[in-house]
Design a protein around this motif. Sequence first.
Motif, PDB file in Angstrom:
ATOM      1  N   GLU A 124      75.820  54.126  65.114  1.00 17.99           N
ATOM      2  CA  GLU A 124      75.818  52.881  64.335  1.00 17.99           C
ATOM      3  C   GLU A 124      74.835  52.931  63.175  1.00 17.99           C
ATOM      4  N   ASP A 125      74.999  52.018  62.257  1.00 16.58           N
ATOM      5  CA  ASP A 125      74.169  51.911  61.055  1.00 16.58           C
ATOM      6  C   ASP A 125      72.684  51.860  61.425  1.00 16.58           C
ATOM      7  N   PRO A 126      71.890  52.839  61.011  1.00 19.35           N
ATOM      8  CA  PRO A 126      70.481  52.869  61.407  1.00 19.35           C
ATOM      9  C   PRO A 126      69.580  51.901  60.658  1.00 19.35           C
ATOM     10  N   THR A 127      70.087  51.232  59.617  1.00 17.99           N
ATOM     11  CA  THR A 127      69.222  50.325  58.868  1.00 17.99           C
ATOM     12  C   THR A 127      68.842  49.088  59.673  1.00 17.99           C
ATOM     13  N   ALA A 128      69.484  48.869  60.824  1.00 19.48           N
ATOM     14  CA  ALA A 128      69.057  47.770  61.689  1.00 19.48           C
ATOM     15  C   ALA A 128      67.645  48.018  62.214  1.00 19.48           C
ATOM     16  N   ASN A 129      67.267  49.280  62.382  1.00 21.01           N
ATOM     17  CA  ASN A 129      65.932  49.627  62.877  1.00 21.01           C
ATOM     18  C   ASN A 129      65.012  50.172  61.790  1.00 21.01           C
ATOM     19  N   TRP A 130      65.589  50.831  60.792  1.00 19.74           N
ATOM     20  CA  TRP A 130      64.811  51.393  59.693  1.00 19.74           C
ATOM     21  C   TRP A 130      65.382  50.823  58.403  1.00 19.74           C
ATOM     22  N   GLY A 131      64.858  49.652  58.025  1.00 14.07           N
ATOM     23  CA  GLY A 131      65.494  48.839  56.996  1.00 14.07           C
ATOM     24  C   GLY A 131      65.667  49.515  55.653  1.00 14.07           C
TER      25      GLY A 131
ATOM     26  N   ASN B  83      70.229  58.345  65.983  1.00 16.40           N
ATOM     27  CA  ASN B  83      69.204  57.650  66.763  1.00 16.40           C
ATOM     28  C   ASN B  83      69.558  57.826  68.232  1.00 16.40           C
ATOM     29  N   ALA B  84      68.908  58.790  68.884  1.00 15.52           N
ATOM     30  CA  ALA B  84      69.254  59.124  70.269  1.00 15.52           C
ATOM     31  C   ALA B  84      69.027  57.953  71.214  1.00 15.52           C
ATOM     32  N   ALA B  85      68.061  57.089  70.916  1.00 17.28           N
ATOM     33  CA  ALA B  85      67.765  55.963  71.803  1.00 17.28           C
ATOM     34  C   ALA B  85      68.914  54.960  71.847  1.00 17.28           C
ATOM     35  N   ALA B  86      69.721  54.912  70.793  1.00 19.41           N
ATOM     36  CA  ALA B  86      70.811  53.937  70.720  1.00 19.41           C
ATOM     37  C   ALA B  86      72.140  54.500  71.198  1.00 19.41           C
ATOM     38  N   LEU B  87      72.159  55.768  71.608  1.00 19.61           N
ATOM     39  CA  LEU B  87      73.393  56.424  72.038  1.00 19.61           C
ATOM     40  C   LEU B  87      73.316  56.733  73.526  1.00 19.61           C
ATOM     41  N   ASP B  88      74.311  56.279  74.283  1.00 19.47           N
ATOM     42  CA  ASP B  88      74.318  56.546  75.727  1.00 19.47           C
ATOM     43  C   ASP B  88      74.299  58.039  76.022  1.00 19.47           C
TER      44      ASP B  88
ATOM     45  N   GLY C 271      70.233  71.007  58.162  1.00 15.63           N
ATOM     46  CA  GLY C 271      69.158  70.646  59.074  1.00 15.63           C
ATOM     47  C   GLY C 271      69.482  69.375  59.814  1.00 15.63           C
ATOM     48  N   VAL C 272      68.759  69.130  60.905  1.00 15.29           N
ATOM     49  CA  VAL C 272      68.875  67.861  61.626  1.00 15.29           C
ATOM     50  C   VAL C 272      67.725  66.958  61.204  1.00 15.29           C
ATOM     51  N   PHE C 273      67.959  65.653  61.287  1.00 14.99           N
ATOM     52  CA  PHE C 273      66.911  64.672  61.008  1.00 14.99           C
ATOM     53  C   PHE C 273      67.014  63.571  62.060  1.00 14.99           C
ATOM     54  N   PRO C 274      66.412  63.790  63.249  1.00 14.44           N
ATOM     55  CA  PRO C 274      66.471  62.763  64.295  1.00 14.44           C
ATOM     56  C   PRO C 274      65.638  61.546  63.915  1.00 14.44           C
ATOM     57  N   LEU C 275      66.169  60.367  64.187  1.00 10.01           N
ATOM     58  CA  LEU C 275      65.495  59.119  63.839  1.00 10.01           C
ATOM     59  C   LEU C 275      64.629  58.636  65.000  1.00 10.01           C
ATOM     60  N   GLY C 276      63.524  58.005  64.682  1.00 12.86           N
ATOM     61  CA  GLY C 276      62.618  57.484  65.713  1.00 12.86           C
ATOM     62  C   GLY C 276      61.288  57.123  65.098  1.00 12.86           C
ATOM     63  N   GLY C 277      60.224  57.156  65.897  1.00 13.28           N
ATOM     64  CA  GLY C 277      58.880  56.992  65.354  1.00 13.28           C
ATOM     65  C   GLY C 277      58.317  55.601  65.353  1.00 13.28           C
ATOM     66  N   THR C 278      58.963  54.641  66.017  1.00 13.16           N
ATOM     67  CA  THR C 278      58.442  53.275  66.063  1.00 13.16           C
ATOM     68  C   THR C 278      57.028  53.239  66.640  1.00 13.16           C
ATOM     69  N   ASP C 279      56.169  52.418  66.048  1.00 10.71           N
ATOM     70  CA  ASP C 279      54.812  52.170  66.563  1.00 10.71           C
ATOM     71  C   ASP C 279      54.040  53.467  66.817  1.00 10.71           C
TER      72      ASP C 279
END
Length: 414
Positions: free
Chosen positions: A151-158, A252-257, A280-288
């Motif tokens: 899904e669209d990652p801008t919900a978490n990384w605006g 975003n691996a956290a949002a994918l079952d 290359g890969v660019f995994p999303l994450g890094g909150t807080d």
Amino acid sequence: MAEVRTIENVACGFCGLACDDLTVEVEGREVRAKAGPGGTVCPEAARLFRRLDTADAVARVAGEVTSQADAASEAHRLLTAATSPVIAGMGTDMTGAGALVDLAIRFGGVLDHHASMGLFRNYAAVQRTGWLASTLAEVRNHCDLLLVVGEDPTANWGRLFEKFYPATPLFATGERRVVFLGGTPGEKARRQLAGITLSELPGAPVEVLEALALLVSGRTPPQATIGGLPLAEVAALAEALRGSKYAVVTWNAAALDDGDLVAERATALVDALNVTTRAGVFPLGGTDNLMGVNQLMLWRLGYPLRTLVSGQGSAHDGTLYATEAALKDADVMVWVSAFRPEPPPSFTGKVIALAHPDTVFETEPDVVIPVGTPGIDHAGTVFRMDSIVSMPLGALRVATLPSVAEAVRRIAEG
């Protein structure tokens, strides 16, 4: 009436992008983020930077107001009596993370971050095969085909696509293309991707990624449809990837079952592409400051998050020492969330909360110590999601609450 100060080029530590171009207004102790270079302010930054000029929350023990010193003494007593503590949340800057590791070394306990699920789903792929990872700068300046999985990652990384696609990249010339696989770009993403060729494939990501790796390698899958898509559509994307100068796969691996499988298949696709081109890969994450806390764990203990410190040694288990699992055998939880009012998970044992002052608790913890926010109440350092850049955060107002590091020091001293 207090003078309004406008501070430019403010760094934000709330999400893994670590944007450093925000404009913030400070009036007395009131803080508010203003529109940045793109003419809008990220909703996450607007919400989490916002502070009113009101009295801060106070320390509490068993629901009764007390001093910071007495709250720290009670927390010390609980940890001294504990047999299996869990230090969770860990939403703090680098200095606070170091103090929490020291706390675990002194009292023992499991260390885990509240946003580590996606990290460990990605680790499952890295441990098996390794991967070739891009940095934010490489995506900005080289990527001509970006494959967004899920899904669209801008919900978490605006501001993600704003950061990915500057007006004048250094090296990417000609057409730049973004393909959404298994997701649909929202209005914000479409606005940020104006001028970029945008397309969508509604297929099942794991199956499509696996087929793409085969097609890029010159082999053809036997089935006529792949993950709900005609083979011809998947083959066309494979040809575009093979013809790109620098392709990047992001998710975003956290949002994918099946985030661990997506990471594995994306890695295999990138490996196949690198035989003839660059990718290359660019995994999303890094909150807080997830990446920074994890980096510090590796430096200090030789293990990542989800590690138990006991006696003179430590042990890592990505499943057994995940917060939810570790709490089943715990008697005390130290919950730390300085960046946002994130409440702790449900737990029947004793709870010590080093919490954002706006936190609303479903059940009152045994000890509550409100703490300041890095980048607002005190200076600090966080790491960006690609683990390459450490970002200094500055103080915006006079602090009346301790930092996590200060609060932990008081607890340790008793």
